[in-house]
Structures are given as structure tokens and as C-alpha cells.
Motif scaffolding. Structure first.
Motif, PDB file in Angstrom:
ATOM      1  N   THR A  82       0.839  -1.209   0.000  1.00 16.00           N
ATOM      2  CA  THR A  82       0.000   0.000   0.000  1.00 16.00           C
ATOM      3  C   THR A  82       0.872   1.257   0.000  1.00 16.00           C
ATOM      4  O   THR A  82       0.503   2.288  -0.560  1.00 16.00           O
ATOM      5  N   LEU A  83       2.056   1.135   0.632  1.00 15.49           N
ATOM      6  CA  LEU A  83       2.973   2.283   0.697  1.00 15.49           C
ATOM      7  C   LEU A  83       3.903   2.349  -0.512  1.00 15.49           C
ATOM      8  O   LEU A  83       4.860   3.119  -0.536  1.00 15.49           O
ATOM      9  N   GLY A  84       3.655   1.492  -1.494  1.00 19.45           N
ATOM     10  CA  GLY A  84       4.471   1.548  -2.709  1.00 19.45           C
ATOM     11  C   GLY A  84       5.744   0.742  -2.651  1.00 19.45           C
ATOM     12  O   GLY A  84       6.673   0.969  -3.433  1.00 19.45           O
ATOM     13  N   CYS A  85       5.824  -0.217  -1.712  1.00 21.11           N
ATOM     14  CA  CYS A  85       6.985  -1.111  -1.631  1.00 21.11           C
ATOM     15  C   CYS A  85       6.535  -2.533  -1.937  1.00 21.11           C
ATOM     16  O   CYS A  85       6.131  -3.261  -1.026  1.00 21.11           O
ATOM     17  N   PRO A  86       6.590  -2.941  -3.190  1.00 24.44           N
ATOM     18  CA  PRO A  86       6.095  -4.275  -3.536  1.00 24.44           C
ATOM     19  C   PRO A  86       6.956  -5.389  -2.948  1.00 24.44           C
ATOM     20  O   PRO A  86       8.157  -5.218  -2.739  1.00 24.44           O
ATOM     21  N   ARG A  87       6.317  -6.500  -2.693  1.00 26.06           N
ATOM     22  CA  ARG A  87       7.052  -7.686  -2.205  1.00 26.06           C
ATOM     23  C   ARG A  87       8.031  -8.160  -3.270  1.00 26.06           C
ATOM     24  O   ARG A  87       7.751  -8.035  -4.474  1.00 26.06           O
ATOM     25  N   ALA A  88       9.145  -8.744  -2.812  1.00 24.41           N
ATOM     26  CA  ALA A  88      10.073  -9.366  -3.762  1.00 24.41           C
ATOM     27  C   ALA A  88       9.530 -10.725  -4.173  1.00 24.41           C
ATOM     28  O   ALA A  88       9.706 -11.162  -5.310  1.00 24.41           O
ATOM     29  N   VAL A  89       8.845 -11.384  -3.247  1.00 23.74           N
ATOM     30  CA  VAL A  89       8.273 -12.712  -3.496  1.00 23.74           C
ATOM     31  C   VAL A  89       7.272 -12.972  -2.373  1.00 23.74           C
ATOM     32  O   VAL A  89       7.347 -12.330  -1.318  1.00 23.74           O
ATOM     33  N   THR A  90       6.333 -13.877  -2.610  1.00 18.71           N
ATOM     34  CA  THR A  90       5.443 -14.316  -1.518  1.00 18.71           C
ATOM     35  C   THR A  90       6.141 -15.465  -0.802  1.00 18.71           C
ATOM     36  O   THR A  90       6.354 -16.523  -1.394  1.00 18.71           O
ATOM     37  N   PRO A  91       6.515 -15.245   0.453  1.00 16.08           N
ATOM     38  CA  PRO A  91       7.348 -16.257   1.124  1.00 16.08           C
ATOM     39  C   PRO A  91       6.567 -17.471   1.591  1.00 16.08           C
ATOM     40  O   PRO A  91       5.358 -17.390   1.819  1.00 16.08           O
ATOM     41  N   ASP A  92       7.270 -18.592   1.750  1.00 13.75           N
ATOM     42  CA  ASP A  92       6.651 -19.808   2.296  1.00 13.75           C
ATOM     43  C   ASP A  92       6.605 -19.753   3.821  1.00 13.75           C
ATOM     44  O   ASP A  92       5.734 -20.353   4.430  1.00 13.75           O
ATOM     45  N   VAL A  93       7.583 -19.092   4.419  1.00  8.33           N
ATOM     46  CA  VAL A  93       7.590 -18.935   5.877  1.00  8.33           C
ATOM     47  C   VAL A  93       7.706 -17.443   6.193  1.00  8.33           C
ATOM     48  O   VAL A  93       7.666 -16.600   5.288  1.00  8.33           O
TER      49      VAL A  93
END
Lengths: 365, 365
Positions: B305-316
Motif C-alpha cells: 500500500t505504501l508503494g513497496c512491492p514484495r520481492a516474493v510471496t514467502p513460504d515462511v
């Protein structure tokens, strides 16, 4: 695992019952560990959360590790020695041999060490692919230096001497090993895991440390005679730059490189080790060591009166006897040569020694 | 060393000042450690004197180590797995590779591991003289299994998969690695130092343990997500007999052989690890893991929401972002690829996450 958690009081009643199955230190005469000093336990608790594996997060604890190294370096006559807190003598010995191996890259490296060397060297040599060449001992269970010289060759990456051998409490002729090490340009590692906190405080100290110019590294364990909590070992090296040979990159930590064996490392026993050193000072440590040596002499005299002659007169507080049976209720151990062995740690007080002697007397009666 | 000892109150005022120089865990978002659970600290204190290096002197503590191994073995679907309490993931990884190397004696051994492997493998391979063959990752930072197959040859003594990678919190395709390991008869070591106490408690568990027939050994650290005191690691192996390959003779102890890396070993963190497992049970651990995963998801949503996208959706519970700057007062870390990394440990509560997000928002305003 249990599906549902155990209530706290039930859990601690179980844990306490397990703890009661352990032997009390009062009957343990075979260990090179001793109950930690009360200041060690107090310091340990304050630092229980700390992790030296990421020193930038724990700069205060990290400063205590630096202080430990400086204090022990000074005790070993090299205040600017490199060093770090290890998990104990085994890690220290492994890391020292790793450095030695890297400083002298040869195809078939070997290490020349006394037959009295601790079994951790067997592990270290196995891990590192280094041949262990074992030097026989002289009649007083010290390394036979002439025979050591014969075993050294161009592939010898390290020479090892022991200060306070595990079985007989002897100090190898480190001064002569130092000369050989200089003469033949070989790394000399001194395993003073036990004796490093004894030898400097003896009435007649035997030189074994960095004052001898051939000594390259020293292992000394605060969790043995330093009365710290476990695990508290320390590896000291003459040249701090040598550690760079062991460094690996450590992305995602507050430091960029790391040369220790372990990653996550407890700060608590390091704080405990510092606490004991500071609290005791030289005078306090001298008093502890003097008491242990006095009790060791009394034990030897008493045993000889009972017809159990000493196997040797030890350099540090380990007593060995030409007899095999201890009275029930006591834990002693046996050396590979079949001698009864008793380590006169701080918890083996004069009262304990007298009680043991009385039980020996009863058993023989 | 000081000549004369330091008075106790002066000493503890000094130690406390050093402890205050450390960062508080509240601001530490970059660590895979967390403050120990209160039951861990309580158990630790009861066992502070104990030494697992000489188990015959501490049979009660030794029984707790056996219980720890049994509990973790059961969690990993092999109640009769062999195992012991290590100083942490590094020792576990070293020992696993030592076993693998001994089970397949070849002249130029290599290990095939993902590029995401922990730096402890660099140490282990250096010590053991084993070539590290690094497998590139797929776009989601998991090991590329096809490329792993290409790197395997007759000299491959071990294959390594990671459960909960340090940088991105990913779980390698262990099921496929297990097939390859069986097919090509290679030792498969699973480094679950972090994820081993997370993956079994996820809502949709991903198979990674001894249920997969190709898995030979597993590293799992109670001092990470197991909320124990440091140092508490554990190495589990499918066949307990493998440890005999590492054994050395241990004269003068209450046991005759020893396969651990360290000699003297603390019993306190082992009791602490057992205490947490028993106190929590599966339900309690599920609740902790579920909370950490929920906070991790909330953090990722908030950051996006603050404009910092995830690098990946983590498993843990490790969150990574395509942004570089954290607000002042917070400790995050950066991955080698330049992503901001936050580990959602139990101390990173929902309140902490919201506070961090508010500070991010202020910083960007």
C-alpha cells in the motif's frame, strides 16, 4: 510432540525430577568442569537474550567479548592478540589447525602432537583431512621433544603442545617446542583449555604463552578453571590477521564477514566469563588455584598413606594413582594406562578430599 | 587482568551498562533469533550447571536430550530418528556433510546445494575439503531442480535443500529432491534450521521431512523459531548408526565414544528447548506460527500500500521488499539482490508491524 501444551507446574515438576537424576558435583571427582561461580550465573542471566552471531545488534555484548579477549591476551602476555569466544576447546583446536593448514598449503598436511593430546584433535584432523602424528610421552607423561623432532617433515603444518593434559595434568615442554617451531617455521598451537587458567597463577609459573616467540595460538576455556557457565571457550592467536583466512561472506547480517565456526553464538557465557575474571582479579584467581593445588597435594599424600602411590607428580590440579577402586558414591575416572584419576576442581574442597580419603580408608579396612 | 578483584556491585553496574548498549529486540526486524520464552529461561536456570559432554554424570539432563530428539523426530515423522543437540545450524550442517562424505568415499567429493544455502555451508565445505556446487534459483528464489540434476555426478556425496531460506523464507522442492536422491543414491540433507519449527505448523504444510523417503538428515534449531535459549540446535538423521562414522574414543569420560562436534556441551539450552516444546504442544506452536504468518502477510500488504512491492510471496515468515530504506530506529537487513528483508519473529507482534508501517508512511510523506 504433545497435541496440547503441558501446564507449567506439571512441566517444571517433571524437569526438576530429571535434574534430580543428575549427580551432584559434590560426588564428581572426574570432571574438568565445576559449578559456575555465582557472579557467572548472575551475569549469564542479564545477557541470556544476546546473540554474538550478529554483533552489530549487540554492540555492548560484543564489547564484552573484546574485553574477554584482551584480558586473556594480557594474561598470556600479548594484549593485542586476536581472539574470539568459542564453544570450547574442541572448536578452538579445530580453528587453530584450520589456520595452520591455510598458512602452509601442502598436499598431505600433518600435525605433530603428543600422545596425551585431547581427543578433540582426532575430530579436528578427521574433519580437516590432516594426518595426526602422535609423539610418545616421557616417563612423566610429557611430550618427548626429541621424538617430536623426528616426526616433523616438510608437510608438518602445526606442532601442538598441551598445558594441563586431560589425563595426568602435565605441562609439555612448550619452551622447547617454541624453539623448534621458530627454527623450522612451524605453527605452534598450545592447548591450554584446562591449564590456561591454572598455569599463570602457580607459585612457580612455567612459561607456556605468547612470551615464547614460537607460540602461534592458545586455546583456553573459561568454562573449566575459569568457573564460567558453559559454553565458554576462547581461541587466542598471535596475529589477528590470521582470522581472515577463515572468513566467509555474511550477507544479511550487521557484519560483512565472519570467521567463527558457529553462526548464532550465545553472549551469556561470555559475559559470565568476563564477570568471573573481573570479580576475581589476579589475586582471587591465585587464591583459587592455590587452594586447588593444595588440595591436590593433600589428596596425593593421603592416598599414598593409604597405599595408593601417585602415578606422577602433576604440574596442575589433576591427581592420578596406581590403584583402581574408588569407594562407592564417588565418581572418579581411569586413564588409558589404568590409573585412577581425580581432578581437583574448585568444588573439590578440602572437606571433600578428607571425606573421600576417609571412605578410601574404610573401603580398604 | 586486574590485579585485585572488582567489587560485585561495581562489576554489575558495568555489565548492565554494556547490556544497555545492545539494541532491544523491539527494534530488531532482521534476526532469526527472538527473546527466549519465559519457560525456556526458567528451565535454563535449573540446568545451568549441567554438561552433556559427560552424559553419565548428568543422566537426567541426558534423558532430556533424548526426549528432545524423540519429540523433534516425531514432529519430522520419524520417532526413532538418531539425533543430538548441536550448537546450532552450522554444526548440524557440518556434521551432516561429514556423515555424507564418509558414507560415500570418493576422491574429489562435491555437494550440490542451492544458491540460497546458508553461509555455514561455505564453512563446512572449506573445512571438509568438499567442493560446493551451487544451483541457481528459480524466479521465486527456490532451487532450480533441473539445474541441480545437471550438476550431480559420481562424486556428489550430498544434495542439500533448504526449508525456510535465510534471505527469502522459501522452501525448496524437497519432494523432488527426495526422488532424485533415491534415484541416484545420494545423501539428502535438509537445512530446516529456521523453517523446521515453522513448516510443520503451517495451515497447508509442505512435505519436507522424513516422510519423504529420500531425506537422510534434517537440521532444526530450537533457538530460532523454537524460542529456546542459545545455543540450541538439533541434527536428526534417518539412521542412528550413521553417527558411529563420526565417533572418536573418549577415555576418562563416563561414555567410551563420542560423535558430537563439541566435547563439553551445555545442558541448559537443551532443557529450555524441551520446556518450550512441552509447554506449547502442537496447538501452541500452531498459534505462534499462525500469528507470525499473519503478521508477515499484514506487513507485506501494508508495505505494498505504501508503494513497496514484495520481492516474493514467502513460504515462511520472512518478508522481502523492492525498496531499500527503512525508517530510522529500526534494524532491517538487505538481501544480496538488494531487497529489504524483515523476519517476522514472535517478538515482531502486530503492534510492532503497525508501528513500523506508520514510520514507513511518515518517512515517505
Amino acid at each position: 510432540m504433545r497435541d496440547v501444551g503441558c501446564p507449567e507446574e506439571e512441566l517444571f515438576s517433571f524437569l526438576s525430577s530429571k535434574r534430580q537424576d543428575d549427580l551432584g558435583y559434590r560426588s564428581i571427582l572426574s570432571s574438568m568442569c565445576t559449578p559456575p561461580h555465582p557472579v557467572a550465573v548472575r551475569a549469564h542471566m542479564i545477557f541470556i537474550e544476546t546473540n554474538l552471531g550478529d554483533p552489530g545488534l549487540f554492540p555492548g555484548t560484543s564489547a564484552l567479548e573484546d574485553l574477554l579477549v584482551e584480558r586473556l591476551g594480557t594474561l598470556m602476555h600479548r594484549p593485542d592478540a586476536g581472539g574470539y569466544a568459542t564453544s570450547g576447546g574442541t572448536e578452538s583446536n579445530i580453528q587453530a589447525l584450520r589456520i595452520a593448514k591455510k598458512l602452509k598449503p601442502v598436499n598431505s598436511p600433518n600435525v605433530v602432537m603428543p600422545a596425551s593430546g585431547h581427543f578433540s584433535f582426532t575430530k579436528a584432523c578427521d574433519m580437516l583431512g590432516v594426518e595426526a602424528r602422535t609423539v610418545p610421552l616421557d616417563p612423566e607423561f610429557r611430550m618427548n621433544v626429541e621424538m617430536a623432532e623426528d616426526l616433523i617433515d616438510a608437510n608438518t603444518v602445526a606442532l601442538v603442545g598441551v598445558v594441563g593434559t586431560t589425563e595426568y595434568g602435565m605441562i609439555d615442554p612448550i619452551a622447547r617446542l617454541s624453539e623448534i617451531a621458530l627454527d623450522r617455521d612451524i605453527f605452534l598451537h598450545v592447548d591450554a583449555a584446562f591449564g590456561g587458567m591454572v598455569a599463570p597463577f602457580l607459585d612457580r609459573p612455567i612459561p607456556f604463552d605468547f612470551r615464547l616467540p614460537g607460540v602461534s595460538s592458545i586455546s583456553v576455556d573459561p568454562h573449566k578453571m575459569g568457573m564460567s557457565t558453559i559454553p565458554a571457550g576462547c581461541l587466542l592467536v598471535r596475529d589477528p590477521d590470521w582470522f581472515s583466512r577463515l572468513s566467509v561472506d555474511t550477507p544479511y547480517l550487521t557484519v560483512k564477514r565472519e570467521f567463527t565456526l558457529a553462526g548464532t553464538r550465545p553472549g551469556a557465557p561470555v559475559a559470565a566469563a568476563v564477570a568471573v575474571l573481573e570479580y576475581m582479579g589476579r589475586d582471587g584467581m591465585k587464591a583459587v588455584v592455590s587452594g586447588c593445588m593444595e588440595n591436590c597435594r593433600r589428596l596425593i599424600e593421603g592416598m599414598e598413606t593409604l597405599g595408593c602411590p601417585r602415578a606422577v607428580t602433576p604440574d596442575v590440579n589433576v591427581a592420578t594413582f596406581r590403584c583402581e577402586r574408588a569407594p562407592p558414591g564417588w565418581r572418579v575416572s581411569m586413564t588409558r594406562q589404568g590409573h585412577m584419576r581425580i581432578v581437583c576442581m574448585p568444588h573439590v574442597t578440602r572437606d571433600v578430599v578428607e571425606e573421600f580419603l576417609a571412605d578410601m580408608c574404610d573401603m580398604n579396612a
